[in-house]
Design a protein around this motif. Structure first.
Motif, PDB file in Angstrom:
ATOM      1  N   THR A 169       0.841  -1.204   0.000  1.00  0.00           N
ATOM      2  CA  THR A 169       0.000   0.000   0.000  1.00  0.00           C
ATOM      3  C   THR A 169       0.874   1.252   0.000  1.00  0.00           C
ATOM      4  O   THR A 169       0.459   2.298  -0.504  1.00  0.00           O
ATOM      5  CB  THR A 169      -0.963   0.046   1.204  1.00  0.00           C
ATOM      6  N   THR A 170       2.076   1.158   0.554  1.00  0.00           N
ATOM      7  CA  THR A 170       3.025   2.278   0.494  1.00  0.00           C
ATOM      8  C   THR A 170       3.422   2.532  -0.949  1.00  0.00           C
ATOM      9  O   THR A 170       3.428   3.683  -1.418  1.00  0.00           O
ATOM     10  CB  THR A 170       4.262   1.973   1.353  1.00  0.00           C
ATOM     11  N   ALA A 171       3.757   1.469  -1.662  1.00  0.00           N
ATOM     12  CA  ALA A 171       4.125   1.604  -3.073  1.00  0.00           C
ATOM     13  C   ALA A 171       2.961   2.144  -3.898  1.00  0.00           C
ATOM     14  O   ALA A 171       3.136   3.019  -4.758  1.00  0.00           O
ATOM     15  CB  ALA A 171       4.586   0.259  -3.625  1.00  0.00           C
ATOM     16  N   ALA A 172       1.751   1.634  -3.635  1.00  0.00           N
ATOM     17  CA  ALA A 172       0.580   2.082  -4.389  1.00  0.00           C
ATOM     18  C   ALA A 172       0.290   3.557  -4.125  1.00  0.00           C
ATOM     19  O   ALA A 172      -0.070   4.307  -5.040  1.00  0.00           O
ATOM     20  CB  ALA A 172      -0.634   1.232  -4.030  1.00  0.00           C
ATOM     21  N   ALA A 173       0.427   3.995  -2.881  1.00  0.00           N
ATOM     22  CA  ALA A 173       0.214   5.406  -2.557  1.00  0.00           C
ATOM     23  C   ALA A 173       1.227   6.282  -3.280  1.00  0.00           C
ATOM     24  O   ALA A 173       0.882   7.356  -3.803  1.00  0.00           O
ATOM     25  CB  ALA A 173       0.308   5.616  -1.045  1.00  0.00           C
ATOM     26  N   TRP A 187      -2.919  10.405  -0.338  1.00  0.00           N
ATOM     27  CA  TRP A 187      -2.943   9.072  -0.924  1.00  0.00           C
ATOM     28  C   TRP A 187      -2.535   7.967   0.043  1.00  0.00           C
ATOM     29  O   TRP A 187      -2.718   6.786  -0.265  1.00  0.00           O
ATOM     30  CB  TRP A 187      -2.003   9.034  -2.141  1.00  0.00           C
ATOM     31  N   THR A 188      -2.002   8.328   1.186  1.00  0.00           N
ATOM     32  CA  THR A 188      -1.448   7.344   2.104  1.00  0.00           C
ATOM     33  C   THR A 188      -2.459   6.973   3.178  1.00  0.00           C
ATOM     34  O   THR A 188      -2.969   7.842   3.890  1.00  0.00           O
ATOM     35  CB  THR A 188      -0.170   7.884   2.770  1.00  0.00           C
ATOM     36  N   GLY A 189      -2.740   5.672   3.287  1.00  0.00           N
ATOM     37  CA  GLY A 189      -3.686   5.179   4.283  1.00  0.00           C
ATOM     38  C   GLY A 189      -3.019   4.237   5.270  1.00  0.00           C
ATOM     39  O   GLY A 189      -1.802   4.027   5.236  1.00  0.00           O
ATOM     40  N   ARG A 190      -3.833   3.606   6.100  1.00  0.00           N
ATOM     41  CA  ARG A 190      -3.296   2.785   7.187  1.00  0.00           C
ATOM     42  C   ARG A 190      -2.926   1.375   6.743  1.00  0.00           C
ATOM     43  O   ARG A 190      -2.272   0.645   7.492  1.00  0.00           O
ATOM     44  CB  ARG A 190      -4.295   2.734   8.340  1.00  0.00           C
ATOM     45  N   GLY A 191      -3.325   0.975   5.530  1.00  0.00           N
ATOM     46  CA  GLY A 191      -2.901  -0.319   5.004  1.00  0.00           C
ATOM     47  C   GLY A 191      -3.239  -1.466   5.924  1.00  0.00           C
ATOM     48  O   GLY A 191      -4.407  -1.767   6.170  1.00  0.00           O
ATOM     49  N   HIS A 277     -14.885  -3.236  -6.685  1.00  0.00           N
ATOM     50  CA  HIS A 277     -15.403  -2.735  -5.411  1.00  0.00           C
ATOM     51  C   HIS A 277     -14.660  -1.472  -4.997  1.00  0.00           C
ATOM     52  O   HIS A 277     -13.599  -1.138  -5.536  1.00  0.00           O
ATOM     53  CB  HIS A 277     -15.278  -3.802  -4.317  1.00  0.00           C
ATOM     54  N   LEU A 278     -15.242  -0.784  -4.045  1.00  0.00           N
ATOM     55  CA  LEU A 278     -14.592   0.338  -3.372  1.00  0.00           C
ATOM     56  C   LEU A 278     -14.063  -0.181  -2.044  1.00  0.00           C
ATOM     57  O   LEU A 278     -14.829  -0.641  -1.199  1.00  0.00           O
ATOM     58  CB  LEU A 278     -15.581   1.476  -3.136  1.00  0.00           C
ATOM     59  N   SER A 279     -12.755  -0.132  -1.871  1.00  0.00           N
ATOM     60  CA  SER A 279     -12.167  -0.653  -0.638  1.00  0.00           C
ATOM     61  C   SER A 279     -12.196   0.407   0.458  1.00  0.00           C
ATOM     62  O   SER A 279     -12.505   1.581   0.220  1.00  0.00           O
ATOM     63  CB  SER A 279     -10.721  -1.103  -0.890  1.00  0.00           C
ATOM     64  N   ALA A 280     -11.838  -0.019   1.668  1.00  0.00           N
ATOM     65  CA  ALA A 280     -11.806   0.884   2.809  1.00  0.00           C
ATOM     66  C   ALA A 280     -10.491   1.652   2.894  1.00  0.00           C
ATOM     67  O   ALA A 280     -10.330   2.488   3.782  1.00  0.00           O
ATOM     68  CB  ALA A 280     -12.036   0.112   4.109  1.00  0.00           C
ATOM     69  N   GLU A 281      -9.548   1.379   1.992  1.00  0.00           N
ATOM     70  CA  GLU A 281      -8.322   2.181   1.944  1.00  0.00           C
ATOM     71  C   GLU A 281      -8.702   3.577   1.456  1.00  0.00           C
ATOM     72  O   GLU A 281      -9.270   3.741   0.374  1.00  0.00           O
ATOM     73  CB  GLU A 281      -7.299   1.524   1.017  1.00  0.00           C
ATOM     74  N   GLY A 282      -8.392   4.574   2.273  1.00  0.00           N
ATOM     75  CA  GLY A 282      -8.989   5.898   2.118  1.00  0.00           C
ATOM     76  C   GLY A 282      -8.954   6.516   0.737  1.00  0.00           C
ATOM     77  O   GLY A 282      -9.921   7.147   0.311  1.00  0.00           O
ATOM     78  N   ALA A 283      -7.846   6.353   0.002  1.00  0.00           N
ATOM     79  CA  ALA A 283      -7.692   7.038  -1.275  1.00  0.00           C
ATOM     80  C   ALA A 283      -8.229   6.251  -2.458  1.00  0.00           C
ATOM     81  O   ALA A 283      -8.135   6.725  -3.597  1.00  0.00           O
ATOM     82  CB  ALA A 283      -6.214   7.372  -1.505  1.00  0.00           C
ATOM     83  N   HIS A 284      -8.794   5.077  -2.211  1.00  0.00           N
ATOM     84  CA  HIS A 284      -9.254   4.268  -3.339  1.00  0.00           C
ATOM     85  C   HIS A 284     -10.351   4.971  -4.130  1.00  0.00           C
ATOM     86  O   HIS A 284     -10.375   4.922  -5.365  1.00  0.00           O
ATOM     87  CB  HIS A 284      -9.741   2.907  -2.845  1.00  0.00           C
TER      88      HIS A 284
END
Length: 337
Positions: A169-173, A187-191, A277-284
């Motif tokens: 998730t760090t790389a994706a952000a 873009w950075t969430g709690r992963g 789907h829409l995930s719970a990762e904030g920036a999705h």
């Protein structure tokens, strides 16, 4: 191994030469849809999904018979910065769990009749820390692309790709921030569930990577510099599916970041995809908006593993079942308004 590309330049050329949807198949599907025993658009997005699917598969009315789910696994050098709540060895442990049938994706894939493949990519050799230089050499990046390309089963009639990789998730952000702009915090969430201090550190690491690599190339080059082997493999698998005219359901935040790299390299590269789907990762949500994709489900998932995308297979199966199985007005003897 694949014979379709041997260099990154050839992969970019392949993206440019991908097939388009079949306009005749789309017209036939739309005409059939208007004859079904329902008011126009009464099935809403299910109708759109059926038309989209048939435009890529062409041929007669059909049901989805051979969906494939692929989970790619890779390790990230940036994990050593402490950006995840779990250590890097969890990646290999979870791969073993997938292989033994014990993970959520095993249960979900089985419930929708999907074949599940797990592809591990050099787990004993993490990518480099992207705050110090590119995450992957060109050779390593090309190898990951080829592994993703080769993992797609040509007999599949639908594809979902997902991932496992501590720190991805760090790389994706970082990928989203570099390609779409804004601040790292956007873009950075709690992963995996880092606490406030962990989130602050993770955001700092994302910002460092973006500053080092931003503006140094297209989506593929950005993916090489900030991504991971499993993210590169997802991108290539999505591209291979287009080559084979296999529709794709995108999974969550990390899969969407892989997809972003494709569309930032070639416009229209995601026309054969829908968002599962829409995930719970904030920036999705923001990332899906940038991709122009409306999610089929929103269930608060943040697991990855292709879990949300695989769940959406059932939605698409239902859309095709209605499209192919419903009676027409003529068949049912119902007056067509």
């Amino acid at each position: 191994m694949t014979d379709y590309f041997a260099t990154l330049s050839e992969f970019r050329a392949l993206l440019k030469a991908q097939p388009d949807p079949d306009p005749q198949a789309l017209a036939a599907a739309a005409d059939h849809n208007m004859q079904l025993t329902k008011p126009p658009a009464a099935l809403g997005q299910l109708e759109d999904l059926a038309l989209w699917y048939r435009s890529w598969r062409a041929g007669p009315l059909t049901a989805i018979a051979a969906p494939q789910v692929i989970v790619f696994a890779g390790n990230h050098g940036v994990a050593a910065r402490g950006v995840s709540a779990f250590p890097a060895e969890v990646t290999a442990q979870m791969v073993m769990n997938f292989e033994h049938g014990g993970a959520a994706i095993n249960q979900i894939a089985g419930s929708v009749g999907a074949m599940l493949d797990v592809v591990s990519i050099d787990l004993d050799r993490p990518t480099d820390d992207f705050t110090q230089g590119p995450a992957m050499s060109e050779a390593d990046f090309l190898t990951a692309l080829k592994q993703g390309w080769d993992a797609v089963n040509p007999s599949a009639d639908l594809l979902v790709v997902g991932e496992m990789g501590i720190a991805n998730t760090t790389a994706a952000a970082a990928l989203a921030c570099a390609m779409l702009g804004g601040e790292a915090a956007d873009w950075t969430g709690r992963g995996t569930g880092v606490d406030d201090a962990g989130l602050t550190l993770k955001t700092k690491v994302v910002a460092e990577g973006v500053v080092l690599h931003q503006g140094q190339g297209d989506g593929m080059e950005t993916l090489r510099r900030l991504g991971g082997r499993e993210i590169a493999a997802m991108a290539a698998a999505i591209a291979r599916a287009r080559h084979l005219r296999i529709p794709v359901i995108l999974d969550g935040f990390i899969c969407s970041a892989a997809a972003l790299a494709l569309v930032k390299t070639q416009d229209g590269a995601l026309d054969h995809t829908v968002a599962g789907h829409l995930s719970a990762e904030g920036a999705h949500d923001k990332l899906l908006q940038a991709l122009g994709k409306k999610p089929l489900l929103s269930l608060g998932l943040r697991l990855g593993e292709a879990s949300g995308g695989a769940l959406a297979i059932g939605i698409l199966k239902a859309a095709l079942a209605c499209h192919a199985g419903m009676a027409t007005f003529a068949q049912a003897g119902v007056t067509d308004a």
